[in-house]
Design a protein around this motif. Structure first.
Motif, short mmCIF file in Angstrom:
data_model
loop_
_atom_site.label_atom_id
_atom_site.label_comp_id
_atom_site.label_asym_id
_atom_site.label_seq_id
_atom_site.Cartn_x
_atom_site.Cartn_y
_atom_site.Cartn_z
N PHE A 186 0.83 -1.20 0.00
CA PHE A 186 0.00 0.00 0.00
C PHE A 186 0.87 1.26 0.00
O PHE A 186 0.53 2.25 -0.65
CB PHE A 186 -0.93 0.02 1.21
N PHE A 187 1.97 1.22 0.74
CA PHE A 187 2.87 2.38 0.79
C PHE A 187 3.44 2.67 -0.59
O PHE A 187 3.45 3.83 -1.04
CB PHE A 187 4.00 2.13 1.79
N ARG A 188 3.89 1.65 -1.26
CA ARG A 188 4.47 1.84 -2.61
C ARG A 188 3.42 2.33 -3.60
O ARG A 188 3.69 3.23 -4.40
CB ARG A 188 5.08 0.52 -3.11
N VAL A 189 2.25 1.74 -3.55
CA VAL A 189 1.18 2.15 -4.46
C VAL A 189 0.75 3.59 -4.17
O VAL A 189 0.53 4.39 -5.09
CB VAL A 189 -0.02 1.19 -4.36
N GLY A 190 0.63 3.93 -2.89
CA GLY A 190 0.27 5.30 -2.52
C GLY A 190 1.31 6.31 -2.97
O GLY A 190 0.98 7.39 -3.47
#
Length: 277
Positions: A186-190
């Motif tokens: 989620f961090f990378r996608v965000g």
């Protein structure tokens, strides 16, 4: 007249809940595609660099991921990455009803592997953050550490309720576990969604990997996960008879899914695919 109003309300409720379920399905499909793309990248990048003996290439992605002479630390990092691939490839499979119903033995064994792997990866990630010189500021490191606590608690609860054969409760805790385990994804996608929308880094320094945006992203991804809040809203909306709440939850999930599509596209095109070649 009262009966006609009741029928109209029932139909409206049915339509709104169908929209909610459709939104949840779209979110899950997009998440699965994104996680499997990430898993393919992990296998291709780290597998190729490890097989060729070029472990220094790890540092292109993980600062201090490979340290010459530190065989024990390098082994921990390698195992952490390998197990992370198992999580992102196997996690979505655990949430597919068809597999759960038609392949229960596979579901149970994959679930045991998933829970055990999640615990090992979470604890290993905690150690890496505080001993291997992870990038980012102190708030980011603390947020990741809080995520470790979530993973340990949710893993224990998911396993406990499965053993007690309280499968409805087990599925909820397993879904919560899936979301917190997916924090790094989620961090990378965000981050990639933010970069695509803004056309480049805004609100942080890419060299130090610190700044107000990344601090906020870490807090709301790891320490106070927005994904968990959205899941609890979904659980509440499923049982709600208020059309406004159901529709609001469905529209919010659609909006989040759209942001994820942007972030996944940015991650695949700008980060994962180039390193797989």
């Amino acid at each position: 007249m009262t009966e006609l109003i009741g029928i109209a309300q029932s139909k409206s409720e049915t339509h709104s809940h169908r929209l909610l379920n459709l939104a949840a399905t779209a979110w899950f499909v997009v998440t699965t595609i994104g996680q499997w793309a990430f898993g393919a990248y992990i296998v291709a990048f780290y597998g190729a660099s490890t097989a060729s003996g070029n472990l220094k290439r790890w540092n292109e992605v993980l600062p201090h991921g490979y340290v010459q002479g530190d065989w024990a630390g390098n082994m921990v990092v390698g195992m952490h990455v390998l197990l992370a691939a198992i999580l992102v490839l196997g996690g979505p499979l655990q949430l597919i009803p068809f597999i759960r119903k038609n392949a229960p033995t596979f579901h149970r064994w994959l679930g045991r592997i998933y829970v055990a792997t999640a615990l090992v990866v979470a604890i290993g990630g905690f150690v890496m953050v505080w001993t291997r010189g992870a990038v980012g500021d102190r708030v980011q490191h603390i947020s990741i550490s809080i995520q470790t606590v979530y993973i340990v608690i949710f893993a224990i609860l998911a396993w406990y309720h499965a053993r007690a054969r309280r499968f409805d409760i087990h599925r909820k805790w397993a879904t919560r576990l899936f979301l917190v385990v997916s924090g790094v994804w989620f961090f990378r996608v965000g981050l990639m969604c933010w970069l695509v929308i803004n056309g480049g880094p805004v609100g942080f320094d890419p060299k130090t990997f610190s700044g107000p945006f990344l601090t906020a992203l870490a807090v709301f991804t790891y320490a106070l996960p927005v994904s968990l809040a959205l899941l609890e809203l979904y659980f509440y909306a499923q049982k709600s008879r208020k059309r406004f709440i159901v529709m609001a939850a469905a529209l919010l999930m659609c909006f989040v899914t759209l942001l994820m599509v942007i972030g996944i596209f940015g991650a695949v095109a700008g980060m994962w695919l180039p390193r797989m070649r």
